[in-house]
Design a protein around this motif. Structure first.
Motif, PDB file in Angstrom:
ATOM      1  N   LEU A  11      -4.434   7.978   7.763  1.00 22.36           N
ATOM      2  CA  LEU A  11      -3.351   7.151   7.236  1.00 22.36           C
ATOM      3  C   LEU A  11      -2.641   6.435   8.370  1.00 22.36           C
ATOM      4  CD1 LEU A  11      -1.910   9.744   4.738  1.00 22.36           C
ATOM      5  CD2 LEU A  11      -3.151   7.678   4.155  1.00 22.36           C
ATOM      6  N   LEU A  14      -0.108   3.734   8.069  1.00 21.48           N
ATOM      7  CA  LEU A  14       1.244   3.999   7.597  1.00 21.48           C
ATOM      8  C   LEU A  14       2.272   3.799   8.687  1.00 21.48           C
ATOM      9  CD1 LEU A  14       0.835   7.206   5.497  1.00 21.48           C
ATOM     10  CD2 LEU A  14       1.379   4.926   4.720  1.00 21.48           C
ATOM     11  N   GLY A  17       4.790   0.218   9.728  1.00 20.47           N
ATOM     12  CA  GLY A  17       6.127  -0.235   9.421  1.00 20.47           C
ATOM     13  C   GLY A  17       7.206   0.417  10.274  1.00 20.47           C
ATOM     14  N   LEU A  18       6.795   1.351  11.107  1.00 15.85           N
ATOM     15  CA  LEU A  18       7.793   2.122  11.844  1.00 15.85           C
ATOM     16  C   LEU A  18       8.376   1.363  13.015  1.00 15.85           C
ATOM     17  CD1 LEU A  18       6.116   5.595  12.095  1.00 15.85           C
ATOM     18  CD2 LEU A  18       8.300   5.081  11.060  1.00 15.85           C
ATOM     19  N   PRO A  19       9.594   1.736  13.374  1.00 14.64           N
ATOM     20  CA  PRO A  19      10.121   1.259  14.646  1.00 14.64           C
ATOM     21  C   PRO A  19       9.194   1.744  15.760  1.00 14.64           C
ATOM     22  CG  PRO A  19      11.799   2.467  13.404  1.00 14.64           C
ATOM     23  CD  PRO A  19      10.516   2.638  12.680  1.00 14.64           C
ATOM     24  N   THR A  66      -1.236  13.887   8.269  1.00 16.59           N
ATOM     25  CA  THR A  66      -0.498  12.921   7.438  1.00 16.59           C
ATOM     26  C   THR A  66       0.936  12.787   7.945  1.00 16.59           C
ATOM     27  OG1 THR A  66      -1.834  13.538   5.542  1.00 16.59           O
ATOM     28  CG2 THR A  66       0.205  12.367   5.080  1.00 16.59           C
ATOM     29  N   PHE A  70       3.243   9.487  10.779  1.00 16.22           N
ATOM     30  CA  PHE A  70       4.548   8.820  10.761  1.00 16.22           C
ATOM     31  C   PHE A  70       5.282   8.978  12.085  1.00 16.22           C
ATOM     32  CE2 PHE A  70       3.799   9.980   6.295  1.00 16.22           C
ATOM     33  CZ  PHE A  70       3.872   8.730   5.725  1.00 16.22           C
TER      34      PHE A  70
ATOM     35  N   PRO B 132       0.803   4.751  -0.024  1.00 14.45           N
ATOM     36  CA  PRO B 132       0.576   6.069   0.594  1.00 14.45           C
ATOM     37  C   PRO B 132       1.835   6.556   1.313  1.00 14.45           C
ATOM     38  CG  PRO B 132      -0.893   4.394   1.527  1.00 14.45           C
ATOM     39  CD  PRO B 132       0.087   3.678   0.665  1.00 14.45           C
ATOM     40  N   VAL B 133       2.200   7.799   1.046  1.00 15.11           N
ATOM     41  CA  VAL B 133       3.380   8.380   1.689  1.00 15.11           C
ATOM     42  C   VAL B 133       2.983   9.739   2.272  1.00 15.11           C
ATOM     43  CG1 VAL B 133       5.111   7.138   0.335  1.00 15.11           C
ATOM     44  CG2 VAL B 133       4.137   9.270  -0.552  1.00 15.11           C
ATOM     45  N   GLY B 134       3.952  10.619   2.499  1.00 18.13           N
ATOM     46  CA  GLY B 134       3.673  11.915   3.107  1.00 18.13           C
ATOM     47  C   GLY B 134       3.062  12.889   2.115  1.00 18.13           C
ATOM     48  N   MET B 158      10.034  14.303   4.885  1.00 14.29           N
ATOM     49  CA  MET B 158      10.630  13.025   5.243  1.00 14.29           C
ATOM     50  C   MET B 158      11.109  12.279   4.007  1.00 14.29           C
ATOM     51  SD  MET B 158       8.129  11.330   8.027  1.00 14.29           S
ATOM     52  CE  MET B 158       7.806  12.161   9.571  1.00 14.29           C
ATOM     53  N   HIS B 160      10.903   8.500   2.885  1.00 14.47           N
ATOM     54  CA  HIS B 160      10.194   7.264   3.221  1.00 14.47           C
ATOM     55  C   HIS B 160      10.890   6.105   2.502  1.00 14.47           C
ATOM     56  CE1 HIS B 160       6.922   9.859   4.645  1.00 14.47           C
ATOM     57  NE2 HIS B 160       6.976  10.471   3.472  1.00 14.47           N
ATOM     58  N   ILE B 169       6.272   0.688   3.907  1.00 12.48           N
ATOM     59  CA  ILE B 169       7.276   1.633   4.377  1.00 12.48           C
ATOM     60  C   ILE B 169       8.006   1.006   5.552  1.00 12.48           C
ATOM     61  CG2 ILE B 169       7.623   3.870   5.508  1.00 12.48           C
ATOM     62  CD1 ILE B 169       5.328   4.958   3.879  1.00 12.48           C
ATOM     63  N   VAL B 170       9.325   0.929   5.452  1.00  8.08           N
ATOM     64  CA  VAL B 170      10.092   0.289   6.526  1.00  8.08           C
ATOM     65  C   VAL B 170      10.796   1.311   7.411  1.00  8.08           C
ATOM     66  CG1 VAL B 170      10.394  -1.908   5.361  1.00  8.08           C
ATOM     67  CG2 VAL B 170      12.043  -0.069   4.954  1.00  8.08           C
ATOM     68  N   ALA B 171      10.938   2.534   6.932  1.00 11.26           N
ATOM     69  CA  ALA B 171      11.543   3.566   7.778  1.00 11.26           C
ATOM     70  C   ALA B 171      11.173   4.938   7.236  1.00 11.26           C
ATOM     71  CB  ALA B 171      13.057   3.413   7.817  1.00 11.26           C
ATOM     72  N   ASN B 172      11.146   5.908   8.143  1.00  8.30           N
ATOM     73  CA  ASN B 172      10.943   7.298   7.752  1.00  8.30           C
ATOM     74  C   ASN B 172      12.038   8.118   8.389  1.00  8.30           C
ATOM     75  OD1 ASN B 172       8.129   7.167   6.524  1.00  8.30           O
ATOM     76  ND2 ASN B 172       7.814   6.225   8.518  1.00  8.30           N
TER      77      ASN B 172
END
Lengths: 393, 322
Positions: A11, A14, A17-19, A66, A70, B132-134, B158, B160, B169-172
């Protein structure tokens, strides 16, 4: 046999989109299963699958990956199946390759041997051996136990029997040393929770084949005779770690009494019937990846991997020293479908956890029972508490 | 939820006494939805024919009730006036919780077995996206302006934040163990995330996506491990939040301005989810192990009555219906 599991963030996208992420951290874990020759289980339903334990580790690695996707963390797990003779060389190879987290699925003697070889180079997670001595006189500073101890499981059953007011107990133990160690744990639990052992018998293992074409015919005559002439009792507890006789006890005892322990109502860390506290999610995820139901060994290996993953998450990519200190600190907790947080006992490295009491196809109860309270954690009513520990690590 | 409330409050004013408030409770083990008259608290109907109903919500106009039928792997839809079943919505496998966009469309569904959030158009009944997420997505919240939908993943721990226009997804935000529920304040400035096993509520500043405070709970005589925050609701004026504490059998009251816990209210056993009456005067709690709902007067924070419903009530939504 060695297999590299590349569950490195499928993934990965995923993270887009993170900073801006810190540089990626890779966690390398070894899972070592040591297969020793032993008797076959009585029932073919209990024959061990080839990937016993390892499938749980695979799922734990995937879950960690997973989450890691992130956070810029990846997880690589190498699984090794060894024998008592080859395992030392295998561990040496893994340590030389820089692996600092080792999950073991081995008997007590091998586990402590591996922990000593790992020394201060690796943290070892015992995901199989339940022996109390490993948490007591044989404890090691670098050895953590995600598998519950015998004392936790015998206390779990004893609490339930006391709650049920089935306090007159017959204890039938096998003749192997590990059966006798388990029987000792039952004696201690009986005293702790006010059960009375009205008689003990030893079932001698005389060898012979696990299965024969005549099946039950002789057993149906042997077991009632073996259990004849017992004093009045409420329940029969079987201490049969070797798996020689306990499965034959239910419905074959002379008196119409329930059986518990190694058969009947069985204390376990996990069971494929467990659905409470989100357990269904673990079951379906495991079954989807392993194509079979999860066994306690799988759950325990999964927990070991999740301890490592959780520490990696919480320390934000900490190195070995940071991870080690965090896991043993009071800040660490693990969610593992048991209805409450699981933490490590600082006196013997044992993971606190509720114990399932399984009857056939259902989870009949879960201990600790509500009525048993404790000044620190109700989970410390199960197993060896701080004042009783023999661990001097 | 706040936007839903506002819309209902308006229609109440317009339509006057022709509207009656109804409470819909999903019964996880009972495979049913219990319908109560909010004025009398009498059970007036039981909707059958679903497997393991959990999350439950209503359209902004109160006409449609949406139910996550977890073991049917779909979202069932009912007419709140006639209880007639309407065409179902696809949900992805094992839907547990969902949230409607403030406009009433689309629906964002957490699929806990598949590590995805499914976005469904409630009119065309088409799946618009799978995000898709955690591991083990569970809680779903939506910002009052509808721009961000937040999902909590129970094993990844988290929240999301998903952009509702791009599905990216813009932040976690890392929270404590087993996050169950996410809810914004009506002004959208704060996001509350409950952590069942961690035993905390994280308060997230939505401008920075930083946790500004973690609320912890303490009740004399209750074991700390039994204080398990699950469902959470914020009043329409944003002054108070209520948190269900699961096996502690309590609902905690939070003063939102000061982010302090001001009270613990004793309700039924294993209190799970919460829902306000359309006028906000009452809060209903589902008590999974005592098979009832408790009614809290939000003016006095008194628990006034408990009412038996079906087996193992899970979620609750109240609407004004003709």
């Amino acid at each position: 046999m060695s297999k590299l599991n590349g569950a490195i963030c499928g993934l990965g996208l995923l993270a887009l989109g993170l900073p801006a992420l810190a540089e990626s951290v890779e966690y390398r874990v070894a899972v070592i299963r040591v297969d020793a020759p032993g008797p076959m289980p009585i029932s073919r339903l209990d024959l061990p699958p080839d990937d016993l334990g390892l499938a749980g580790a695979d799922l734990g690695t995937a879950d960690n990956a997973t989450t890691g996707s992130f956070l810029g963390q990846s997880f690589v797990t190498e699984t090794v199946v060894a024998t008592p003779e080859t395992v030392e060389a295998e561990l040496q190879r893994l340590l030389d390759a820089g692996i600092t987290y080792v999950v073991t699925l081995a008997d007590a003697e091998t586990t402590v041997r591996l922990a000593d070889i790992a020394g201060d180079r690796a943290l070892v997670f015992n995901a199989l051996a339940t022996d109390d001595a490993l948490r007591g006189a044989d404890c090691r500073a670098n050895l953590l136990h995600v598998a519950p101890s015998d004392a936790m499981m015998t206390d779990a059953l004893a609490q339930y029997l006391a709650w049920k007011r089935w306090d007159e107990v017959v204890l039938i133990a096998g003749s192997h040393p590990e059966d006798q160690a388990l029987a000792a744990a039952y004696r201690h639990s009986a005293e702790k929770f006010g059960l009375r052992i009205v008689e003990e018998r030893v079932y001698e293992d005389t060898g012979g084949a696990r299965r024969t074409d005549s099946g039950h015919v002789q057993v149906q005559k042997q077991m009632p005779v073996f259990t004849q002439g017992l004093p009045a009792h409420d329940v029969v507890i079987a201490a049969d770690r070797a798996g020689v006789f306990a499965d034959w006890l239910p419905y074959h005892t002379w008196d119409a009494r329930p059986v518990a322990g190694s058969a009947g109502l069985v204390p376990e860390s996990w069971n494929p019937a467990q659905e409470a506290w989100g357990g269904t999610q673990f079951q379906t995820r495991f079954e989807k990846s392993a194509h079979r139901p999860a066994r306690p060994e799988d759950f325990q290996a999964w927990m070991a991997l999740r301890v490592i993953g959780e520490a990696a998450t919480r320390t934000k990519g900490g190195d070995y020293g940071v991870m080690h200190d965090f896991i043993l600190s009071d800040k660490f907790d693990l969610a593992a479908f048991k209805g409450q947080k699981l933490t490590f006992r600082d006196w013997d490295g044992q993971l606190r956890q509720p114990i399932l009491l399984v009857a056939g196809n259902v989870v009949a109860s879960v201990s600790p029972q509500d009525e048993y309270l404790h000044q620190v954690s109700q989970l410390d009513t199960l197993g060896t508490d701080r004042p009783e520990t023999e661990c001097k690590k | 939820m706040k936007a839903v409330f506002a819309a209902l409050a308006c229609s109440t004013v317009l339509a006057g006494p022709a509207l009656a408030d109804k409470i819909f409770v999903s019964n996880e083990k009972g495979n049913s939805v219990t319908v109560l008259d909010a004025a009398t608290l009498e059970v007036i109907h039981t909707i059958q024919g679903m497997q393991r109903p959990r999350g439950i919500t209503a359209s902004p106009d109160g006409k449609h009730i949406y139910v996550c039928a977890s073991d049917d792997d779909l979202v069932r839809v009912y007419d709140s006036a006639t209880y007639e079943e309407l065409p179902s919505l696809p949900s992805g496998p094992d839907p547990e919780l969902f949230v409607l966009h403030p406009s009433g469309n689309p629906l964002y569904i957490a699929n806990e077995d598949d590590n995805i959030v499914t976005v469904v158009d409630v009119v065309t009944r088409q799946v618009l996206a799978e995000v898709p997420v955690g591991v083990e997505p569970e809680g779903m919240g939506v910002s009052p302006d509808g721009k961000i939908v937040v999902n909590t993943s129970e094993t990844t721990n988290m929240a999301h934040m998903i952009d509702t226009s791009t599905y990216e997804i813009v932040a976690n935000v890392l929270v404590d163990s087993r996050p169950r529920f996410a809810e914004y304040t009506p002004d959208g400035h704060l996001l509350f995330v409950t952590a069942e096993i961690g035993g905390t509520v994280s308060v997230i500043d939505t401008a920075t996506n930083e946790i500004t405070k973690k609320l912890t709970f303490e009740v004399a005589g209750i074991l700390p491990e039994a204080l398990q925050p699950v469902g959470l609701r914020v009043t329409a004026d944003g002054a108070k939040a209520y948190v269900a504490l699961g096996p502690a059998n309590r609902v905690a009251v939070i003063d939102v301005a000061n982010l302090e816990i001001t009270d613990y209210l004793l309700v039924g056993q294993r209190v799970w989810q919460l829902g306000f009456s359309p006028d906000g005067k009452f809060l209903y709690t589902t008590n999974g192990n005592s098979n009832d709902i408790s009614v809290i007067d939000t003016a006095t924070d008194e628990v006034t009555v408990s009412v038996p419903v079906g087996e193992q009530p899970w979620g609750v939504v109240a609407v004004a219906t003709p």
